[in-house]
Write an enzyme that holds these catalytic residues in place. Sequence first.
Site, PDB file in Angstrom:
ATOM      1  N   HIS A  50       0.844  -1.280   0.013  1.00  0.00           N
ATOM      2  CA  HIS A  50       0.078  -0.133  -0.141  1.00  0.00           C
ATOM      3  C   HIS A  50       0.910   1.260  -0.033  1.00  0.00           C
ATOM      4  CE1 HIS A  50      -3.270   2.702   1.443  1.00  0.00           C
ATOM      5  NE2 HIS A  50      -4.145   1.892   0.830  1.00  0.00           N
ATOM      6  N   PHE A  51       1.292   1.657  -1.051  1.00  0.00           N
ATOM      7  CA  PHE A  51       1.504   1.326  -2.274  1.00  0.00           C
ATOM      8  C   PHE A  51       3.003   1.110  -2.740  1.00  0.00           C
ATOM      9  CE2 PHE A  51      -2.449   3.751  -1.906  1.00  0.00           C
ATOM     10  CZ  PHE A  51      -3.206   2.778  -2.485  1.00  0.00           C
TER      11      PHE A  51
END
Length: 150
Positions: free
Chosen positions: A50-51
Amino acid sequence: MYNSNITDITTLLPHRYPFLLIDRIIAYQKNFNILTIKNISYSEFCFTGHFYKNPVFPGVLILEAIAQSACLLVYKSFGMSYKNNLFYLTNIIDVKFKKKVIPGDQMLINVFVDKHHHRLIRFVGHVSVSKYIVCKATISCLLTNDVVSR
């Protein structure tokens, strides 16, 4: 001013790594508000996906930090812990995410009691990083056992 360590927090909350999202209690007023800290590290479990190459702390975990802070406020105010009264999140409304939270940030979580009726308690939470509000939310929680209304 109030200062706690992680042992104080784990005595009250059932959460453990990776879902313990409070590092320290820095201020507390019985039945009114609590101020807690969560340090955001690149080694947080959520940053593996993420991410990729752009780590952002998930909003749902910011909300969970508000809920855990609310839980600490109630447990401290009524002399409880998870061992004698569980605390369940029942409602989240009026959520606003204003800025992203990234590794290296320190979240300051300020939670106030808004309404309290027996087992149901509503809170308003503000999360800030470097004096900028990153999230605001109103949450409701339910205790498994009744407590006296204030």
